[in-house]
Design a protein around this motif. Structure first.
Motif, mmCIF file in Angstrom:
data_model
loop_
_atom_site.group_PDB
_atom_site.id
_atom_site.type_symbol
_atom_site.label_atom_id
_atom_site.label_comp_id
_atom_site.label_asym_id
_atom_site.label_seq_id
_atom_site.Cartn_x
_atom_site.Cartn_y
_atom_site.Cartn_z
ATOM 1 N N GLN A 3 -1.237 12.698 9.107
ATOM 2 C CA GLN A 3 -1.274 11.186 8.874
ATOM 3 C C GLN A 3 -1.974 10.816 7.384
ATOM 4 O O GLN A 3 -2.538 11.680 7.088
ATOM 5 N N PRO A 4 -1.570 9.623 6.691
ATOM 6 C CA PRO A 4 -2.011 9.335 5.716
ATOM 7 C C PRO A 4 -3.740 9.136 5.733
ATOM 8 O O PRO A 4 -4.057 9.122 6.757
ATOM 9 N N VAL A 5 -4.316 9.612 4.732
ATOM 10 C CA VAL A 5 -5.855 9.793 4.801
ATOM 11 C C VAL A 5 -6.395 8.616 3.787
ATOM 12 O O VAL A 5 -7.597 9.068 3.464
ATOM 13 N N SER A 6 -5.544 7.903 3.239
ATOM 14 C CA SER A 6 -5.966 7.079 2.257
ATOM 15 C C SER A 6 -5.329 5.966 2.127
ATOM 16 O O SER A 6 -4.165 5.400 2.825
ATOM 17 N N GLU A 7 -5.545 4.863 1.169
ATOM 18 C CA GLU A 7 -4.747 3.699 0.916
ATOM 19 C C GLU A 7 -3.888 3.879 -0.091
ATOM 20 O O GLU A 7 -3.381 2.678 -0.546
ATOM 21 N N ASN A 8 -3.617 5.052 -0.423
ATOM 22 C CA ASN A 8 -2.525 5.183 -1.646
ATOM 23 C C ASN A 8 -1.215 4.776 -1.265
ATOM 24 O O ASN A 8 -0.782 5.055 0.059
ATOM 25 N N SER A 9 -0.230 4.312 -1.966
ATOM 26 C CA SER A 9 1.149 3.603 -1.648
ATOM 27 C C SER A 9 2.024 4.842 -2.353
ATOM 28 O O SER A 9 3.252 4.432 -2.075
ATOM 29 N N GLN A 83 8.249 5.144 5.484
ATOM 30 C CA GLN A 83 7.903 4.101 6.271
ATOM 31 C C GLN A 83 6.236 3.922 6.056
ATOM 32 O O GLN A 83 6.058 2.605 6.663
ATOM 33 N N ARG A 84 5.698 4.831 5.362
ATOM 34 C CA ARG A 84 4.411 4.559 5.147
ATOM 35 C C ARG A 84 3.959 4.349 3.787
ATOM 36 O O ARG A 84 2.468 3.799 3.741
#
Length: 199
Positions: A3-9, A83-84
């Motif tokens: 799962q993503p671990v940051s707010e990076n785009s 999607q994320r």
């Protein structure tokens, strides 16, 4: 896939050759994370790699064995990441570059950098659906000049032939070149920045 671990785009998928050193893999992923990307790393092989490889480096990068027959699974990962994340970028080295070149068929990829693919001549029919930076080594078994000429005819493909050998990016390789590696970093950053500027 983690799962993503940051707010990076931006997500970066790194596709490594099975012959690349673990030090190179870890340093590569660490570098891209420091630039504000979440990194997902796979090792590609000519033969299926059935056992997942250990998680390496810092959090945010999952390293798994990826069989050559798992192209559809990789496209599935790209679809899930899209999607994320606003942008999904791919960079491949050696055999991994062959995967990256094939993945350029997906319009979900924001951009593909393929460094020294070994089977490019077998996939010349590919018409990329995203921008591609294709780097070929003059000192390799393939006819880099002829392949470059063909690839440059494709829209959205930037192709360069460097006076170097495959593996020049790996400090543990006999063909390692510090100067060419630094040149690659500069070209990669320029290419990625051009893609990240796209809204």
């Amino acid at each position: 896939m983690t799962q993503p671990v940051s707010e990076n785009s931006t997500a970066v998928i790194v596709l490594h050759d099975q012959n690349g050193s673990s030090r190179f893999r870890e340093e590569t992923c660490r570098q891209y994370r420091s630039e504000g990307c979440d990194v997902f790393c796979f090792t590609c092989a000519d033969e299926p790699v059935k056992t997942p490889l250990p998680l390496s480096g810092e959090s945010g990068g999952l390293e798994e064995g990826l069989p050559l027959s798992a192209y559809d699974a990789l496209i599935g990962q790209i679809t899930a990441l899209k999607q994320r994340y606003r942008q999904v970028l791919l960079i491949g080295f050696g055999t991994g570059a062959d995967f990256a070149w094939r993945c350029s068929l997906s319009p979900l990829c924001g951009g593909v950098l393929a460094c020294c693919p070994s089977r490019l001549q077998e996939r010349l029919e590919i018409i990329p659906a995203c921008p591609v930076f294709l780097l070929l080594a003059a000192n390799s078994p393939i006819d880099a000049a002829a392949l470059s000429s063909e690839c440059r005819k494709k829209e959205g493909v930037r192709c360069e032939v460097w006076d170097t050998s495959p593996g020049f990016w790996d400090p543990d390789s006999e063909t390692f070149s510090h100067n060419q590696t630094q040149r690659l970093h500069l070209c990669r950053r320029s290419f990625w920045n051009s893609r990240l500027a796209v809204k």
